[in-house]
Design an enzyme around this catalytic site. Structure first.
Site, PDB file in Angstrom:
ATOM      1  N   CYS A 123      -9.408   5.234   0.200  1.00  0.00           N
ATOM      2  CA  CYS A 123      -8.273   4.628   0.904  1.00  0.00           C
ATOM      3  C   CYS A 123      -7.392   5.712   1.530  1.00  0.00           C
ATOM      4  CB  CYS A 123      -7.477   3.773  -0.084  1.00  0.00           C
ATOM      5  SG  CYS A 123      -5.991   3.052   0.616  1.00  0.00           S
ATOM      6  N   CYS A 173      -3.658   5.113   1.413  1.00  0.00           N
ATOM      7  CA  CYS A 173      -3.083   5.358   0.086  1.00  0.00           C
ATOM      8  C   CYS A 173      -2.945   6.853  -0.191  1.00  0.00           C
ATOM      9  CB  CYS A 173      -3.962   4.755  -1.003  1.00  0.00           C
ATOM     10  SG  CYS A 173      -4.484   3.075  -0.670  1.00  0.00           S
ATOM     11  N   ASP A 174      -3.958   7.630   0.126  1.00  0.00           N
ATOM     12  CA  ASP A 174      -4.030   8.999  -0.385  1.00  0.00           C
ATOM     13  C   ASP A 174      -4.016  10.097   0.689  1.00  0.00           C
ATOM     14  OD1 ASP A 174      -4.122   7.966  -2.946  1.00  0.00           O
ATOM     15  OD2 ASP A 174      -6.303   7.779  -2.929  1.00  0.00           O
TER      16      ASP A 174
HETATM   17  C1  LIG Z   1      -9.004   5.246  -5.264  1.00  0.00           C
HETATM   18  C2  LIG Z   1      -8.061   4.168  -4.775  1.00  0.00           C
HETATM   19  C3  LIG Z   1      -6.737   4.468  -4.550  1.00  0.00           C
HETATM   20  C4  LIG Z   1      -5.867   3.479  -4.115  1.00  0.00           C
HETATM   21  N1  LIG Z   1      -4.567   3.814  -3.916  1.00  0.00           N
HETATM   22  C5  LIG Z   1      -3.699   2.865  -3.514  1.00  0.00           C
HETATM   23  C6  LIG Z   1      -2.331   3.199  -3.277  1.00  0.00           C
HETATM   24  O1  LIG Z   1      -1.903   4.337  -3.474  1.00  0.00           O
HETATM   25  N2  LIG Z   1      -1.524   2.199  -2.843  1.00  0.00           N
HETATM   26  C7  LIG Z   1      -1.962   0.920  -2.591  1.00  0.00           C
HETATM   27  O2  LIG Z   1      -1.177   0.070  -2.186  1.00  0.00           O
HETATM   28  N3  LIG Z   1      -3.253   0.592  -2.785  1.00  0.00           N
HETATM   29  C8  LIG Z   1      -4.128   1.528  -3.232  1.00  0.00           C
HETATM   30  N4  LIG Z   1      -5.452   1.211  -3.394  1.00  0.00           N
HETATM   31  C9  LIG Z   1      -5.890  -0.149  -3.053  1.00  0.00           C
HETATM   32  C10 LIG Z   1      -5.550  -1.111  -4.205  1.00  0.00           C
HETATM   33  O3  LIG Z   1      -6.074  -0.585  -5.397  1.00  0.00           O
HETATM   34  C11 LIG Z   1      -6.127  -2.495  -3.933  1.00  0.00           C
HETATM   35  O4  LIG Z   1      -5.653  -2.979  -2.701  1.00  0.00           O
HETATM   36  C12 LIG Z   1      -5.706  -3.458  -5.040  1.00  0.00           C
HETATM   37  O5  LIG Z   1      -6.145  -2.967  -6.297  1.00  0.00           O
HETATM   38  C13 LIG Z   1      -6.300  -4.841  -4.834  1.00  0.00           C
HETATM   39  O6  LIG Z   1      -5.947  -5.636  -5.923  1.00  0.00           O
HETATM   40  P1  LIG Z   1      -6.780  -6.941  -6.310  1.00  0.00           P
HETATM   41  O7  LIG Z   1      -6.108  -7.487  -7.498  1.00  0.00           O
HETATM   42  O8  LIG Z   1      -6.968  -7.790  -5.124  1.00  0.00           O
HETATM   43  O9  LIG Z   1      -8.246  -6.420  -6.653  1.00  0.00           O
HETATM   44  P2  LIG Z   1      -8.780  -5.301  -7.696  1.00  0.00           P
HETATM   45  O10 LIG Z   1      -7.753  -4.287  -8.016  1.00  0.00           O
HETATM   46  O11 LIG Z   1     -10.056  -4.857  -7.079  1.00  0.00           O
HETATM   47  O12 LIG Z   1      -9.074  -6.137  -9.008  1.00  0.00           O
HETATM   48  C14 LIG Z   1     -10.141  -7.036  -9.077  1.00  0.00           C
HETATM   49  C15 LIG Z   1     -10.223  -7.568 -10.492  1.00  0.00           C
HETATM   50  O13 LIG Z   1     -11.177  -8.629 -10.516  1.00  0.00           O
HETATM   51  C16 LIG Z   1     -12.003  -8.471 -11.660  1.00  0.00           C
HETATM   52  N5  LIG Z   1     -13.262  -9.181 -11.380  1.00  0.00           N
HETATM   53  C17 LIG Z   1     -14.182  -8.954 -10.418  1.00  0.00           C
HETATM   54  N6  LIG Z   1     -15.191  -9.848 -10.503  1.00  0.00           N
HETATM   55  C18 LIG Z   1     -14.893 -10.657 -11.553  1.00  0.00           C
HETATM   56  C19 LIG Z   1     -15.537 -11.769 -12.153  1.00  0.00           C
HETATM   57  N7  LIG Z   1     -16.690 -12.252 -11.687  1.00  0.00           N
HETATM   58  N8  LIG Z   1     -14.958 -12.338 -13.253  1.00  0.00           N
HETATM   59  C20 LIG Z   1     -13.769 -11.894 -13.732  1.00  0.00           C
HETATM   60  N9  LIG Z   1     -13.096 -10.854 -13.168  1.00  0.00           N
HETATM   61  C21 LIG Z   1     -13.664 -10.234 -12.113  1.00  0.00           C
HETATM   62  C22 LIG Z   1     -12.135  -6.967 -11.832  1.00  0.00           C
HETATM   63  O14 LIG Z   1     -12.538  -6.648 -13.163  1.00  0.00           O
HETATM   64  C23 LIG Z   1     -10.697  -6.552 -11.532  1.00  0.00           C
HETATM   65  O15 LIG Z   1      -9.915  -6.686 -12.685  1.00  0.00           O
HETATM   66  C24 LIG Z   1      -6.341   2.162  -3.868  1.00  0.00           C
HETATM   67  C25 LIG Z   1      -7.682   1.846  -4.104  1.00  0.00           C
HETATM   68  C26 LIG Z   1      -8.530   2.827  -4.570  1.00  0.00           C
HETATM   69  C27 LIG Z   1      -9.974   2.473  -4.854  1.00  0.00           C
END
Ligand SMILES: Cc1cc2nc3c(=O)[nH]c(=O)nc-3n(C[C@H](O)[C@H](O)[C@H](O)COP(=O)(O)OP(=O)(O)OC[C@H]3O[C@@H](n4cnc5c(N)ncnc54)[C@H](O)[C@@H]3O)c2cc1C
Length: 339
Positions: A136, A139-140
Site C-alpha cells: 500500500c 499507507c507507507d
Molecule cells: C502492509 C499494509 C499496510 C497498510 N497500512 C495502512 C495504513 O497505514 N493506513 C490505512 O488506512 N490502511 C492501511 N492498509 C490497508 C488496511 O489494512 C485495509 O484497508 C483494512 O485492513 C481493510 O479492513 P477490512 O476490515 O475491510 O479487511 P481486513 O483488514 O482485510 O480484514 C478481513 C478480515 O476478514 C477475515 N476473513 C476473511 N475471510 C473470512 C471468512 N471466510 N470467515 C471469517 N472471517 C474471514 C480475516 O481473517 C480478517 O480478520 C495497509 C494494508 C497493508 C497490507
C-alpha cells in the site's frame, strides 16, 4: 447446529468488522464476530499507521485493531476464532457453515472479509511485510522520503502506486517480468513519461534483503532478455542476477477479495470477486438482511479509515432493517383496532 438464531453475525475481524461490531453491540444486538484466520485483518501486517484519524503520533496497526476489538467486546460483542466456509443465503434466517463443521443461523449478516493483497513469493517476504515491504503506497510511501524504492507489477495499480511514490522517493523502479505493460495506455504513458520512474524490464524479484530491525536493505532480482526469468530459472536456463539497493518494496500485483464462501449464493460479485453493493451510498448487497463493509466491497479506497466508515454504515443499515422487520411483524400480530 446451534439452536440460537442470532440477530447480527459479522464475518471478518479487520477494521470494518470491529467498527460494525461496536455499532451493533451498542445498539444491543449482541453481535457475534467470526474472526477468520487473521484476527485483526491486514492492519496487523503493518507497523505504524500514520493516517488514521485521532492519532497525531501514529499508532501501531496491531494496537489499533486490538483496541477496536476490546471496544466492541466492552459493549457485548462476542468473538469466535472460526472461518465461514459456506453460506446459504437463499432463505432467512441465513445459515453459515463454520470450518469446524458447525452451522449458525442469523437474521442479519455483515460481510467484512477484506481483500488480501497478492504476494510475489519472494524469499523473506513473510518476515519483511510491514517492515519496508508493503502492499500500500498510500499507507507507507511517506516512510521512504529521498530513497529508492521498487514497485512490483505491470498493471494500472502498479503505475498508480509508482506515480504516487514519486512524491517521496528519489527514484521509483518498476520491476516487470515482461517488456510490455498490462496497464492501460494512459497509465503506462504517465509512468513512462515521469522522470522519477525507471523500468526494470524482463526482471523479477526473488528475495528481500534486510531484517525487521533494519528494514528493507535491498533486493535480489533476476533478469532474462526474453522475460519471465523465474520460469526460465526453473527450466534450467541461465539468468542475470542483480543485487539492488532500495529502502522499500511495494507489491502491486492486485488483491483477491475473500468471497470464496459466497460463490454459490445469490450475492452479486464483480468479475474480480468484490461484492457489488447497491448504487448510492449504501452497504446493501441486494439480498435483504445482508450488508457488506470494508475492502471486500471497496476496490477503490482500501484504507483503514474507509473500512471503519463502511463498517459503521453496515451496522446502521442492518439495525434499521432489523427494526423495520420487527415493526412489520408486530403490526401483523397486533389485534385490529375497534371501529
Ligand atoms: C502492509 C499494509 C499496510 C497498510 N497500512 C495502512 C495504513 O497505514 N493506513 C490505512 O488506512 N490502511 C492501511 N492498509 C490497508 C488496511 O489494512 C485495509 O484497508 C483494512 O485492513 C481493510 O479492513 P477490512 O476490515 O475491510 O479487511 P481486513 O483488514 O482485510 O480484514 C478481513 C478480515 O476478514 C477475515 N476473513 C476473511 N475471510 C473470512 C471468512 N471466510 N470467515 C471469517 N472471517 C474471514 C480475516 O481473517 C480478517 O480478520 C495497509 C494494508 C497493508 C497490507
Amino acid at each position: 447446529m446451534s439452536e440460537e438464531i442470532h440477530d447480527v453475525v459479522i464475518v471478518g475481524s479487520g477494521v470494518a468488522g470491529h467498527s460494525a461490531a461496536i455499532y451493533a453491540a451498542r445498539a444491543d444486538f449482541e453481535p457475534v464476530v467470526y474472526t477468520g484466520e487473521d484476527p485483526g485483518g491486514q492492519l496487523t501486517l503493518t507497523t505504524d499507521v500514520e493516517n488514521f484519524l485521532g492519532f497525531p503520533d501514529g499508532v501501531s496497526g496491531t494496537e489499533l485493531v486490538q483496541n477496536g476489538r476490546k471496544q466492541a467486546e466492552s459493549f457485548g460483542a462476542r468473538y469466535e476464532h472460526r472461518t465461514i466456509v459456506d453460506a446459504d443465503l437463499s432463505e432467512r434466517p441465513f445459515t453459515l457453515e463454520l470450518n469446524n463443521g458447525d452451522t449458525v443461523t442469523t437474521r442479519g449478516l455483515i460481510i467484512a472479509t477484506g481483500a488480501s493483497a497478492r504476494w510475489v513469493g519472494a524469499e523473506n517476504e513473510d518476515a519483511m511485510m510491514g517492515y519496508g515491504l508493503s502492499t500500500c503506497a498510500t499507507c507507507d510511501g511517506a516512510f521512504h522520503r529521498g530513497n529508492d524504492v521498487l514497485v512490483v507489477g505491470g498493471g494500472d495499480s502498479a503505475m498508480e502506486e509508482a506515480l504516487f511514490l514519486t512524491k517521496f522517493a528519489e527514484t521509483v523502479y518498476i520491476v516487470h517480468r515482461r517488456e510490455e505493460l498490462r496497464a492501460s495506455e494512459i497509465m503506462a504513458r504517465r509512468a513512462e513519461e515521469n522522470e522519477d520512474i525507471e523500468f526494470l524490464w524482463n526482471t523479477e524479484l526473488v528475495a528481500i534483503e534486510g531484517s525487521r530491525d533494519e528494514g528493507v536493505q535491498g533486493a535480489k532480482l533476476v533478469r532474462h532478455p526474453e522475460g519471465h526469468p523465474t520460469e526460465r530459472m526453473e527450466n534450467g536456463e541461465g539468468v542475470e542476477e542483480i543485487d539492488f539497493d532500495c529502502s522499500g518494496i511495494f507489491y502491486a500485483i492486485g488483491h483477491t477479495p475473500n468471497t470464496e464462501f459466497l460463490e454459490d449464493t445469490p450475492i452479486a460479485l464483480d468479475e474480480d470477486g468484490y461484492i457489488e453493493t447497491e448504487s448510492g451510498m449504501t452497504t446493501e448487497t441486494g439480498i435483504e438482511g445482508v450488508f457488506a463493509a470494508g475492502d471486500v466491497m471497496d476496490r477503490d479506497y482500501q484504507q483503514a479509515i474507509t473500512a471503519a466508515g463502511t463498517g459503521s454504515m453496515a451496522a446502521l443499515d442492518l439495525e434499521e432493517w432489523l427494526d423495520a422487520q420487527e415493526e412489520s411483524a408486530t403490526a401483523e400480530t397486533a389485534p385490529a383496532a375497534a371501529d
